[in-house]
Enzyme design. Structure first.
Site, PDB file in Angstrom:
ATOM      1  N   LYS A 175      63.065 -50.173 -23.175  1.00  0.00           N
ATOM      2  CA  LYS A 175      63.175 -50.793 -24.497  1.00  0.00           C
ATOM      3  C   LYS A 175      61.978 -51.682 -24.751  1.00  0.00           C
ATOM      4  CE  LYS A 175      65.762 -51.603 -28.179  1.00  0.00           C
ATOM      5  NZ  LYS A 175      64.570 -51.536 -29.042  1.00  0.00           N
ATOM      6  N   ASN A 224      59.020 -62.015 -40.853  1.00  0.00           N
ATOM      7  CA  ASN A 224      60.398 -62.307 -41.215  1.00  0.00           C
ATOM      8  C   ASN A 224      61.034 -63.323 -40.287  1.00  0.00           C
ATOM      9  OD1 ASN A 224      60.674 -60.370 -39.001  1.00  0.00           O
ATOM     10  ND2 ASN A 224      62.826 -60.312 -39.609  1.00  0.00           N
ATOM     11  N   THR A 246      65.645 -63.057 -33.560  1.00  0.00           N
ATOM     12  CA  THR A 246      64.763 -63.787 -32.646  1.00  0.00           C
ATOM     13  C   THR A 246      64.805 -65.280 -32.945  1.00  0.00           C
ATOM     14  OG1 THR A 246      63.301 -61.856 -32.544  1.00  0.00           O
ATOM     15  CG2 THR A 246      62.436 -63.917 -31.696  1.00  0.00           C
ATOM     16  N   LYS A 273      62.885 -59.420 -19.235  1.00  0.00           N
ATOM     17  CA  LYS A 273      63.604 -60.030 -20.348  1.00  0.00           C
ATOM     18  C   LYS A 273      64.974 -59.384 -20.550  1.00  0.00           C
ATOM     19  CE  LYS A 273      61.240 -60.943 -24.009  1.00  0.00           C
ATOM     20  NZ  LYS A 273      60.489 -60.791 -25.296  1.00  0.00           N
ATOM     21  N   LYS A 285      56.679 -50.917 -23.804  1.00  0.00           N
ATOM     22  CA  LYS A 285      55.928 -51.502 -24.917  1.00  0.00           C
ATOM     23  C   LYS A 285      54.919 -50.473 -25.390  1.00  0.00           C
ATOM     24  CE  LYS A 285      55.923 -55.546 -27.060  1.00  0.00           C
ATOM     25  NZ  LYS A 285      57.136 -56.323 -27.366  1.00  0.00           N
ATOM     26  N   SER A 336      68.961 -55.993 -30.948  1.00  0.00           N
ATOM     27  CA  SER A 336      68.562 -54.582 -30.926  1.00  0.00           C
ATOM     28  C   SER A 336      69.543 -53.773 -30.080  1.00  0.00           C
ATOM     29  CB  SER A 336      67.149 -54.435 -30.359  1.00  0.00           C
ATOM     30  OG  SER A 336      66.177 -54.704 -31.336  1.00  0.00           O
TER      31      SER A 336
END
Length: 440
Positions: free
Chosen positions: A66, A245, A185, A90, A102, A373
């Site tokens: 992910k 955002n 986040t 993480k 990533k 997510s």
């Protein structure tokens, strides 16, 4: 120290604290797969342009890999490798069933039209569609990408594999995106900061806090939020990231809770108002001018001074390495909440530690986005969507539990919060790797 070297350093320190076998340590460090592809597209003027795309899939011991896909001129293999590794730790710290990945394309989104961005995204997806998937590798937005980018990936991937909403997260709501993902986040960092302040005998309710925040609100940022009234907090959003955002959610949440946003920075400059910036007015200004520069209710300051403004809590949410040995001694904050990936250089870590500054590390502090997510992925697989309250309540549960888990590792290994988080993440991945049949 670049991001990869810093991440490897933190990993090795954690492995030493855990007493990992050297062969297992080496195995955990090496990425599962590295992908590099050429993406050539016709531009709107008829010329051809070539870009290089990357995807690093670091580890899948705990579940599908992910991680975000970023569009940025500075995307390079080392950076992508470091960020993929960070995602492995993480997701393990957050205790969600993922590994790390990533990706990115070396480009400047602002120099491309919407149709050019769509063509680039579709070509990139064509090159990697066999290597991503619902139970293999699940991309998400990152710097320079957004829900529309994910919609293009979903559509292109579905041409090869059938309709597959769970192949990406951070999608538009109409295509299976989760409520609450936009603010995730920022809201997660809020919950993380609440947990840290509570640990230090401070509570939000009943106290007056002053928030000193540098906000980035727009297309390409990654940011944070908080809620206080008498503790001063500084949030940094990198000037190279543009308005995003997460930053807008940060500012909204702060404003809603009666906090004072006293400093803001973006690509156009930095502004400050010690009495507090009127966030609603600022958003109207930014919408009209595409930047904070010239906002009537604040005075301009040197953007380079943002990190060292007087505050109690500093929240850097920019590119990596913004806090380094050159500015660490000047930082006045008592707490640093790392909303960005690798904002603090290891040399700065040591300086700040000696000053008594408490740092809440990135692999925990900014995990709210990947946690929601995960919720989106779960909803897509089940075909059953949650309301926003459930999403936010579950996020708070995960962030609160995550902080307790990190603190337990700190006590066990007598270490700071960064090493507590790294030992927690590395230990969970190592255990999963061994249980699945790894042999030294």
């Amino acid at each position: 120290m670049n991001a990869l070297a810093a991440t490897n350093r933190n990993f090795k320190l954690a492995a030493r604290l855990l007493g990992l076998d050297s062969k297992l340590e080496q195995s955990l460090l090496i990425p599962f797969r590295e992908i590099k592809v050429e993406c050539t597209i016709p531009k709107d003027d008829g010329t051809l342009a070539s870009f290089v795309g990357f995807r690093v899939q670091h580890d899948n011991a705990r579940g599908p890999m992910k991680g975000g896909i970023r569009y940025h001129p500075e995307v390079d293999p080392d950076e992508v490798n470091a960020l993929a590794q960070l995602m492995t730790w993480k997701t393990a710290v957050a205790n969600i069933p993922y590994g790390g990945a990533k990706g990115g394309i070396g480009c400047s989104p602002s120099d491309l039209s919407i149709s050019e961005l769509e063509r680039l995204t579709r070509v990139f997806t064509q090159k990697i569609h066999d290597l991503i998937g619902i139970h293999t590798d699940v991309p998400a937005p990152d710097m320079g990408t957004n829900p529309q980018t994910m919609a293009w990936i979903l559509d292109e991937y579905s041409k090869f594999h059938g309709y597959s909403p769970a192949v990406v997260t951070g999608k538009p709501i109409d295509l299976g995106g989760s409520l609450g993902r936009d603010a995730a986040t920022g809201r997660g960092a809020l919950f993380a900061t609440e947990a840290l302040l509570n640990e230090h005998g401070k509570s939000i309710a009943g106290q007056r806090f002053v928030i000193q925040a540098v906000t980035l609100v727009g297309r390409e940022s990654s940011v944070v939020s908080c809620q206080w009234m008498s503790r001063r907090i500084l949030i940094l959003f990198s000037s190279s990231q543009g308005f995003g955002n997460v930053g807008s959610w940060a500012a909204r949440l702060i404003h809603e809770q009666g906090g004072k946003v006293v400093a803001v920075s973006d690509i156009t400059g930095a502004i400050k108002n010690e009495k507090g910036i009127d966030i609603e007015s600022l958003f109207k200004h930014v919408k009209e001018t595409r930047g904070v520069k010239g906002f009537h209710d604040a005075h301009p300051i040197d953007a380079n001074s943002i990190l060292v403004e007087d505050c109690d809590v500093l929240i850097p949410a920019a590119l990596g390495g913004v806090i380094n040995k050159d500015n660490a001694n000047e930082i006045k904050a008592k707490y640093i909440i790392e909303a960005a990936n690798h904002p603090t250089d290891p040399d700065a870590d040591e300086i700040l530690s000696k000053k008594g500054v408490t740092i809440l590390p990135d692999i925990y502090a900014n995990s709210g986005g990947v946690t929601v997510s995960y919720f989106e992925w779960v909803q897509n697989i089940q075909g059953f969507m949650w309301d926003e309250k459930k999403v936010n309540d579950e996020l708070k549960t995960y962030m609160t539990r995550g902080f307790k888990d990190v603190k337990e590792m700190c006590k066990t290994h007598n270490c700071d919060l960064r090493m507590g988080a790294f030992t927690l993440g590395v230990n969970r991945v190592a255990r999963a790797t061994v249980l699945r049949g790894w042999e030294a």
